[in-house]
Design an enzyme around this catalytic site. Structure first.
Site, PDB file in Angstrom:
ATOM      1  N   GLY A 169      61.611   8.724  54.757  1.00  0.00           N
ATOM      2  CA  GLY A 169      61.868   9.626  53.653  1.00  0.00           C
ATOM      3  C   GLY A 169      62.403  10.961  54.148  1.00  0.00           C
ATOM      4  CB  CYS A 170      64.581  13.472  52.515  1.00  0.00           C
ATOM      5  SG  CYS A 170      63.840  13.548  50.876  1.00  0.00           S
ATOM      6  CG  PHE A 171      59.903  16.446  51.343  1.00  0.00           C
ATOM      7  CD1 PHE A 171      60.229  17.736  51.759  1.00  0.00           C
ATOM      8  CD2 PHE A 171      59.839  16.198  49.987  1.00  0.00           C
ATOM      9  CE1 PHE A 171      60.500  18.737  50.839  1.00  0.00           C
ATOM     10  CE2 PHE A 171      60.104  17.186  49.062  1.00  0.00           C
ATOM     11  CZ  PHE A 171      60.436  18.462  49.484  1.00  0.00           C
ATOM     12  CB  ALA A 172      58.639  11.346  55.707  1.00  0.00           C
TER      13      ALA A 172
END
Length: 328
Positions: A137-140
Site C-alpha cells: 500500500g502507498c501509506f504502508a
C-alpha cells in the site's frame, strides 16, 4: 535483454493503471499486449487517460490474450482474488497485484499461487524468484521505509507515532464527496484514525524484522488539498545518538536505488512524479523523528509495481523509472 516482456493489465481505467501504462509505454523491454476494462471495451486508452494522447493507439479489451509474461491487477480492493480464482492463468505467467488482497501472510495463497510481499527494500531476493507479487500500500510503503532500519536492528522499544497526509488520488478514481475539488480545496481532514487498513501489513513487517515487537503503531492519516504525494512524520523512542541513527539509515539503504536518506529536510515536490522515497532523520530528546515522502501513485503504487516487474524478469531494477520530479 533481447526478449520483450509481454504485459497485460486488468482494471485499466483507474489512476494506478493510467500511471502504469504511462511507465510501460516507455519501458525499453516491455510490450503492452492487452489492457482490460469491463466498462471501456473498444474505447481508446487515451479517452480515459488523456495524458496518453499521441502515445498509443491501444484500445481497451474485454479479456487478456493469454500469452502474457506478466499480468498487473489494478482492480479495486477485494476484487483481485475473485478475478484470479475465476480466471486461471498459465503457471508461467507472473502476477503483480496492486490491491490489498494478498498483502497479509494469511491471504497470500490463491489459485495455486503464492504471493510475495513486494517491498523491494525488504524482500528483494524473494521477489526475484516469485511467481506472484503483492504490491504494498502507498501509506504502508512510506511508513515502512521510515522504520525498516530500526526494526532490522531490533531498536523499536515503544509505540510508534505516525502522522501522514496524502493527495486526493489516493482515494481512487471513483466519485465521492471528499475527493471532489470543492471539498478538498482549502480543506484538510483526518480519516480512519488508528484503524487504517495498511496497519496490518506494517505490523507484519515490523514483527518479521523484530520478533516480539508488540507495541502499537498509532497512525493518523490526513486527506490533503493536493492531488498526489504522501508526506509522513514518524517518531518513536530511540537510544542511538543522532549520528548513529543517521549512519544506520544510510547503511541500510546504501544499495536501494530509490530510497534516499537526505541530509537536509525534505518536502513533497522532491518526489512527485518519481519512484523515489526520500527520508530525513533527526533526534529530539529521546525521540527519533523520520520524515518520509513519496508519490502515492508511483513509489506507492505503479512505479513500485514496475520496479517489482524488473526484479521478476532479471532486469536492472531502475529500468523505465528514470523520471524527474515535477518540481516547478
Amino acid at each position: 535483454m533481447s526478449k520483450q516482456v509481454k504485459v497485460g493489465i486488468v482494471g485499466g481505467a483507474g489512476y494506478t493503471a493510467g500511471e502504469l501504462i504511462r511507465l510501460l509505454l516507455h519501458h525499453p523491454h516491455v510490450e503492452i499486449g492487452t489492457v482490460v476494462s469491463s466498462t471501456q471495451v473498444g474505447q481508446p486508452l487515451h479517452s480515459v487517460h488523456d495524458d496518453l494522447v499521441g502515445d498509443t493507439d491501444l484500445t481497451f479489451a474485454s479479456e487478456l490474450r493469454g500469452d502474457e509474461d506478466v499480468v498487473f491487477l489494478c482492480l479495486g480492493h477485494g476484487n483481485s482474488r475473485e478475478w484470479l480464482l475465476k480466471t486461471p492463468l498459465p503457471p508461467r505467467t507472473k502476477v503483480i497485484d496492486l490491491s490489498n488482497d494478498f498483502r497479509l501472510a494469511a491471504d497470500q495463497k490463491a489459485g495455486g499461487r503464492e504471493f510475495v510481499y513486494g517491498l523491494p527494500e525488504l524482500n528483494r531476493a524473494a521477489i526475484r524468484t516469485a511467481d506472484s507479487v503483492a504490491n504494498p500500500g502507498c501509506f504502508a510503503s512510506a511508513i515502512q521505509l521510515a522504520l525498516l532500519p530500526l526494526a532490522a536492528a531490533g531498536l523499536l522499544r515503544e509505540a510508534v507515532h505516525v502522522s501522514a497526509i496524502t493527495g486526493s488520488t489516493g482515494a481512487g478514481r471513483g466519485l465521492a464527496e471528499t475527493t471532489g475539488f470543492t471539498w478538498r480545496t482549502g480543506n484538510i481532514s483526518t480519516y480512519k484514525t488508528f484503524t487504517h487498513q495498511h496497519l496490518g501489513e506494517i505490523g507484519e513487517t515490523l514483527v518479521g524484522l523484530q520478533p516480539g515487537f508488540g507495541q502499537p503503531v498509532r497512525f493518523i492519516p490526513y486527506r490533503g488539498n493536493f492531488t498526489r504525494g504522501i508526506f509522513a512524520s514518524v517518531y518513536t523512542t530511540c537510544e542511538l545518538s543522532v549520528l548513529e541513527v543517521q549512519n544506520l539509515y544510510s547503511d541500510y539503504y546504501r544499495a536501494a536505488p530509490f530510497t534516499v536518506v537526505a541530509e537536509q529536510e525534505i518536502h513533497l515536490k522532491q518526489v512527485v512524479n518519481t519512484n523515489k522515497c526520500l527520508l530525513h532523520v533527526v533526534r529530539h530528546d529521546d525521540q527519533v523523528l523520520i520524515t518520509s515522502a513519496l508519490d502515492n501513485l508511483l513509489k506507492g503504487a505503479s512505479g513500485q509495481a514496475v520496479q517489482n516487474m524488473n526484479l521478476l524478469f532479471g532486469l536492472e531494477e531502475t529500468t523505465g523509472l528514470g523520471i524527474k520530479a515535477s518540481y516547478f
